[in-house]
Design a protein around this motif. Structure first.
Motif, PDB file in Angstrom:
ATOM      1  N   ILE A 232     -43.056  48.381  63.251  1.00  0.00           N
ATOM      2  CA  ILE A 232     -43.706  48.699  61.966  1.00  0.00           C
ATOM      3  C   ILE A 232     -43.785  50.203  61.783  1.00  0.00           C
ATOM      4  CG2 ILE A 232     -45.746  48.376  60.508  1.00  0.00           C
ATOM      5  CD1 ILE A 232     -46.409  45.904  62.154  1.00  0.00           C
ATOM      6  N   HIS A 233     -43.347  50.667  60.647  1.00  0.00           N
ATOM      7  CA  HIS A 233     -43.386  52.092  60.326  1.00  0.00           C
ATOM      8  C   HIS A 233     -44.836  52.541  60.153  1.00  0.00           C
ATOM      9  CE1 HIS A 233     -42.037  55.884  58.831  1.00  0.00           C
ATOM     10  NE2 HIS A 233     -42.667  55.725  57.693  1.00  0.00           N
ATOM     11  N   GLY A 234     -45.119  53.743  60.644  1.00  0.00           N
ATOM     12  CA  GLY A 234     -46.524  54.164  60.739  1.00  0.00           C
ATOM     13  C   GLY A 234     -47.135  54.875  59.544  1.00  0.00           C
ATOM     14  N   ASN A 264     -40.449  52.156  50.175  1.00  0.00           N
ATOM     15  CA  ASN A 264     -39.571  53.331  50.172  1.00  0.00           C
ATOM     16  C   ASN A 264     -38.962  53.559  51.546  1.00  0.00           C
ATOM     17  OD1 ASN A 264     -39.921  53.838  47.485  1.00  0.00           O
ATOM     18  ND2 ASN A 264     -41.586  55.302  47.777  1.00  0.00           N
ATOM     19  N   HIS A 265     -39.775  53.391  52.588  1.00  0.00           N
ATOM     20  CA  HIS A 265     -39.258  53.591  53.947  1.00  0.00           C
ATOM     21  C   HIS A 265     -38.176  52.559  54.278  1.00  0.00           C
ATOM     22  CE1 HIS A 265     -39.131  54.628  58.156  1.00  0.00           C
ATOM     23  NE2 HIS A 265     -39.239  53.347  58.435  1.00  0.00           N
ATOM     24  N   MET A 266     -38.435  51.319  53.921  1.00  0.00           N
ATOM     25  CA  MET A 266     -37.443  50.264  54.206  1.00  0.00           C
ATOM     26  C   MET A 266     -36.141  50.522  53.453  1.00  0.00           C
ATOM     27  SD  MET A 266     -39.453  46.625  54.438  1.00  0.00           S
ATOM     28  CE  MET A 266     -40.847  46.967  53.417  1.00  0.00           C
ATOM     29  N   GLU A 268     -35.017  53.414  52.429  1.00  0.00           N
ATOM     30  CA  GLU A 268     -34.360  54.569  53.047  1.00  0.00           C
ATOM     31  C   GLU A 268     -33.515  54.132  54.238  1.00  0.00           C
ATOM     32  OE1 GLU A 268     -36.859  57.895  54.602  1.00  0.00           O
ATOM     33  OE2 GLU A 268     -37.512  57.912  52.483  1.00  0.00           O
ATOM     34  N   GLU A 269     -34.120  53.322  55.095  1.00  0.00           N
ATOM     35  CA  GLU A 269     -33.387  52.879  56.289  1.00  0.00           C
ATOM     36  C   GLU A 269     -32.218  51.972  55.905  1.00  0.00           C
ATOM     37  OE1 GLU A 269     -36.459  53.500  59.893  1.00  0.00           O
ATOM     38  OE2 GLU A 269     -36.156  51.410  59.312  1.00  0.00           O
ATOM     39  N   TYR A 270     -32.459  51.111  54.942  1.00  0.00           N
ATOM     40  CA  TYR A 270     -31.418  50.188  54.472  1.00  0.00           C
ATOM     41  C   TYR A 270     -30.232  50.959  53.908  1.00  0.00           C
ATOM     42  CZ  TYR A 270     -29.222  47.069  50.998  1.00  0.00           C
ATOM     43  OH  TYR A 270     -28.332  46.370  50.228  1.00  0.00           O
TER      44      TYR A 270
HETATM   45 MN    MN Z   1     -38.690  53.035  60.840  1.00  0.00          MN
END
Ligand code: MN
Ligand code: NAD
Ligand code: G6P
Ligand code: MN
Length: 434
Positions: A232-234, A264-266, A268-270
């Protein structure tokens, strides 16, 4: 001696489970362990199964690890059946995460559209397992680790009519370990009370004199690294929200309390070809782990397993089994029938709560009602789960659509319909009910 059967034995978590059993052998004298998998998982089963046998051979105990693709042969006269399977393996999880993300929605293993589809694939399989158990080991306990653990456990009772089940998750174990350190206490000096749903619970903490120390822990969470589960991203929670509720949410609440940042984080990684979704990252870790397991001199759980989100899983699983077997009445956080512990939900609903675990199973500890802000979420999420379970059992499109519409991580509208249809198509082979 005790007979243990583990379904999904080819999982990279199997050494974690073996370590937990070896540690507890004196109170839980195991005679044999049967690791069950399917043809697709046979290679993994063989590699990790040999590794598991080496771990026992390096211990003072004489335990035989059987590897089989024949579930019914394994289940015969089992005492405890643990489940850790993934229908469709990690390729299915990649789809659960990528399809919603490709439409700009959260793509996560147990949350949003992906979590719903994991339930749709898993529930029919677990209900088949229950039918086999009724015939082959009617007195066994089913210890479910298969995600989405809360919905799967609820469906086992509600639709399978099997009451001897306990659902597990490692998230509460990790929370208790890291938070006691934050305020420089031994976990034994603190009393933790959890309530909510799997991957959607809150907890409060007291010291042994009965003083509430939840606020102290919340304060520390903001000046120190708050040991996040690896998956899980922090993004930090809003501190004023936590202080207001005087409860500590679980890591997965980030998807709901900080939806914008998490999405947004997901995304970005995707969108980064060098990173990819969590499932793609996990594939890499899994490949590394299986390379290690192939080493015939390795007979201990490797450190790299901690890169998986399910670290410390055996502390929950093996302690639960030992507590049932030896009637220890240990407090453990489990998914079990509510039975009034959380009056905001039906007594029949499966909830994730602190419970005493003994020979009669789980006795949930009363938590009491939640304040409106938490109660609103809880009732919404539980009823969303009930729609998903009904869809999984009946294959009814209308109730599945309702689950999508209620789910807070799926904005309702035409895009949701596209995601729904694409996932139905992508997972066609694992959704016989649709
Ligand atoms: Mn991450
Ligand atoms: P994985 O992809 O390695 O799958 C484990 C095994 O299940 C594979 O070897 C696969 O072949 C097998 N399998 C698939 N369908 C099966 C079936 N019908 N019968 C028997 N075996 C079958 O998965 P993993 O990453 O090790 O995770 C396993 C499961 O545990 C997943 O459902 C995951 O979500 C869950 N999990 C739960 C927690 C928790 O906190 N409860 C933590 C970590 C993982
Ligand atoms: C955890 C959760 C599990 C989940 C896992 C994902 O900590 O409790 O339920 O399956 O993380 O970890 P992974 O390494 O597979 O992303
Ligand atoms: Mn979990």
């Amino acid at each position: 001696g005790v007979k243990i059967v583990t379904i999904g034995g080819g999982s990279s978590y199997t050494p974690e489970l073996m370590e937990g059993f070896i540690k507890r052998y004196e109170e839980l004298p195991i005679r044999e362990i049967w690791l069950v998998d399917i043809e697709e998982g046979q290679e993994k089963l063989n590699i990790v199964g040999e590794m598991a046998q080496r771990m026992w051979d390096a211990s003072p105990y004489d335990v035989k690890v059987h590897l089989t693709l024949d579930r019914r042969e394994a289940l015969k006269d089992a005492d405890f059946v643990t489940t850790q399977f993934r229908v469709g393996l990690l390729d299915a999880r990649v789809k659960d995460e990528r399809v919603p993300l490709s439409y700009g929605m959260a793509g996560q293993e147990t949350n949003g559209a992906g979590g719903i589809f994991k339930a749709l694939r898993t529930i029919p399989v677990i209900l088949n397992i229950v039918e086999d158990m009724k015939e082959l080991c009617p007195n066994a306990w089913l210890i479910n680790f298969t995600n989405p653990s809360g919905m799967v456990t609820d469906a086992i009772i509600r639709y399978g009519g099997w009451e001897k089940v306990i659902g597990l998750c490692n998230v509460p174990v990790m929370a208790m370990m890291t938070e006691s350190k934050l305020i420089e206490k031994d976990p034994k000096e603190l009393i933790y009370s959890f309530a909510g749903l799997n991957h959607f619970h809150w907890h409060r903490v007291q010291d042994l004199a009965g003083n509430d120390v939840t606020g102290q822990i919340i304060d520390k969470m903001y000046d120190e690294e708050n040991g996040m589960p690896a998956n899980i991203h922090g993004v930090p929670f809003f501190k004023e929200q936590l202080k207001q509720m005087n409860l500590i949410p679980c890591g997965y609440h980030r998807y709901y309390y900080r939806s914008e940042e998490m999405l947004n984080h997901m995304l970005e990684e995707y969108n980064d070809p060098n990173v990819g979704t969590r499932a793609q990252q996990v594939k890499q870790t899994e490949a590394e782990l299986f390379e290690l397991y192939k080493d015939p001199t390795l007979s201990e759980k490797p450190e790299q397993l901690a890169k998986r989100g399910g670290a410390y899983y055996s502390d929950a699983a093996c302690e639960t089994i030992a507590s049932i077997y030896a009637n220890k009445n240990t407090p453990i956080v489990v998914s079990t029938k509510n039975d009034g512990a959380v009056p905001d939900l039906d007594p029949e609903d499966v909830v994730e709560v602190t419970a005493y675990i003994g020979a009669a199973g789980a006795r949930p500890i009363a938590f009491g009602s939640l304040e409106p802000a938490q109660k609103g979420w809880l009732q919404l999420m539980k009823n969303m789960e009930l729609c998903v379970e009904e869809a999984a059992v009946t294959g009814d499109y209308g109730i599945l659509l309702q689950a999508f519409i209620i789910n807070p991580l799926i904005p309702s509208g035409e895009t949701a319909i596209h995601v729904l249809h694409e996932l139905l198509l992508a997972h066609k082979n694992h959704l016989p009910q649709f």
